[in-house]
Design a protein around this motif. Structure first.
Motif, short mmCIF file in Angstrom:
data_model
loop_
_atom_site.label_atom_id
_atom_site.label_comp_id
_atom_site.label_asym_id
_atom_site.label_seq_id
_atom_site.Cartn_x
_atom_site.Cartn_y
_atom_site.Cartn_z
N GLY A 126 -8.65 -7.45 -5.71
CA GLY A 126 -8.70 -8.71 -6.49
C GLY A 126 -9.52 -8.94 -7.75
N GLY A 127 -10.19 -7.71 -8.06
CA GLY A 127 -11.02 -7.62 -9.14
C GLY A 127 -10.13 -7.11 -10.34
N ILE A 128 -11.00 -7.02 -11.33
CA ILE A 128 -10.39 -6.18 -12.72
C ILE A 128 -11.02 -5.15 -13.00
N HIS A 129 -10.27 -3.97 -13.12
CA HIS A 129 -10.80 -2.73 -13.56
C HIS A 129 -10.01 -2.12 -14.71
N GLN A 130 -10.72 -1.21 -15.15
CA GLN A 130 -9.81 -0.29 -16.01
C GLN A 130 -8.65 0.36 -15.37
N ARG A 131 -7.63 0.67 -16.35
CA ARG A 131 -6.34 0.95 -15.61
C ARG A 131 -6.49 2.33 -14.90
N ASN A 132 -7.38 3.45 -15.23
CA ASN A 132 -7.47 4.37 -14.56
C ASN A 132 -8.70 4.65 -13.50
N TYR A 133 -9.05 3.29 -12.95
CA TYR A 133 -10.17 3.28 -12.27
C TYR A 133 -9.52 3.18 -10.89
N LYS A 134 -10.09 4.14 -9.84
CA LYS A 134 -9.50 4.09 -8.41
C LYS A 134 -10.49 3.10 -7.65
N CYS A 135 -9.90 2.22 -6.97
CA CYS A 135 -10.69 1.10 -6.37
C CYS A 135 -10.80 1.74 -4.89
N PRO A 136 -12.17 1.66 -4.63
CA PRO A 136 -12.52 2.07 -3.25
C PRO A 136 -12.15 1.25 -2.11
N SER A 137 -11.41 0.02 -2.47
CA SER A 137 -10.75 -1.07 -1.40
C SER A 137 -9.42 -0.18 -1.08
N LYS A 138 -9.00 0.58 -1.76
CA LYS A 138 -7.37 1.27 -1.50
C LYS A 138 -7.54 2.02 -0.29
N GLN A 139 -6.68 1.97 0.65
CA GLN A 139 -6.71 2.91 2.02
C GLN A 139 -6.08 4.07 1.35
N GLN A 140 -7.11 5.06 1.91
CA GLN A 140 -6.55 6.41 1.94
C GLN A 140 -5.67 6.81 2.96
N LEU A 141 -4.68 7.69 2.79
CA LEU A 141 -3.99 8.08 3.57
C LEU A 141 -4.62 9.34 4.42
N LYS A 142 -4.69 9.37 5.72
CA LYS A 142 -5.28 10.51 6.52
C LYS A 142 -4.23 11.58 6.93
N ARG A 143 -4.36 12.54 6.60
CA ARG A 143 -3.48 13.59 6.79
C ARG A 143 -4.08 14.43 8.03
N LYS A 144 -3.04 14.43 9.09
CA LYS A 144 -3.39 15.61 10.08
C LYS A 144 -3.52 17.04 9.58
N LYS A 145 -4.65 17.54 9.32
CA LYS A 145 -4.71 18.92 8.97
C LYS A 145 -3.92 19.85 9.95
N GLU A 146 -3.92 19.73 11.25
CA GLU A 146 -3.61 20.68 12.29
C GLU A 146 -1.96 20.88 12.06
N SER A 147 -1.28 19.51 12.01
CA SER A 147 0.18 19.52 11.92
C SER A 147 0.83 20.13 10.52
N ASN A 148 -0.19 19.77 9.40
CA ASN A 148 -0.03 20.61 8.01
C ASN A 148 0.13 22.00 8.20
N ASP A 149 -1.03 22.48 8.96
CA ASP A 149 -1.24 23.83 9.06
C ASP A 149 -0.01 24.41 10.04
N LEU A 150 0.59 23.77 10.94
CA LEU A 150 1.55 24.23 11.99
C LEU A 150 2.85 24.23 11.07
N ASN A 151 3.26 23.11 10.24
CA ASN A 151 4.26 23.33 9.32
C ASN A 151 4.13 24.42 8.29
N ARG A 152 3.35 24.60 7.80
CA ARG A 152 3.00 25.70 6.88
C ARG A 152 3.29 27.01 7.23
#
Length: 128
Positions: free
Chosen positions: A9-35
């Motif tokens: 709800g605050g005001i930031h510069q356009r290129n600022y990455k807000c720490p309140s934004k949820q980061q997607l958590k990727r499962k490393k194991e499933s990524n390695d298996l698919n790769r």
């Protein structure tokens, strides 16, 4: 240029990455298996194992575990006797791989076909 943030709800510069934004958590194991499953190493190894096993399900060939057709060459898959999540270092070993039809592959994954029995079939194949 400033913009209002949808996350805090605050005001930031356009290129600022807000720490309140949820980061997607990727499962490393499933990524390695698919790769791994789409890697050139695995594609070549699975072709080699099917060729070694004469393009036949090795359980159907021995008429075990509710086999319908003895010489089954349909819906073949290469099965890891020791699963990848338990033995990553054995993922490309010939002694850990066997050709099975989709039906028997599912049975093996559920543990209905014992691992030591599958390993015995592979060792017999490798001797001949």
């Amino acid at each position: 240029m400033l913009k209002s943030c949808h996350y805090c709800g605050g005001i930031h510069q356009r290129n600022y990455k807000c720490p309140s934004k949820q980061q997607l958590k990727r499962k490393k194991e499933s990524n390695d298996l698919n790769r791994f499953r789409w890697s050139r190493l695995w594609v070549n190894k699975s072709k080699w194992i099917r060729q070694r096993d004469k393009y036949l399900c090795q359980i159907c060939l021995r008429e075990q575990y509710y086999t319908q057709t003895k010489y089954n060459f349909n819906n073949l898959e290469v099965h890891h006797i020791v699963p990848l999540n338990e033995g990553w270092d054995k993922r490309l070993e010939d002694s850990n791989l066997i050709t099975l039809c989709a039906y028997h592959h599912k049975m093996a994954d559920r543990g209905e076909i014992p691992r030591d029995e599958l390993a015995g079939i592979v060792s017999f194949i490798q001797l001949n």
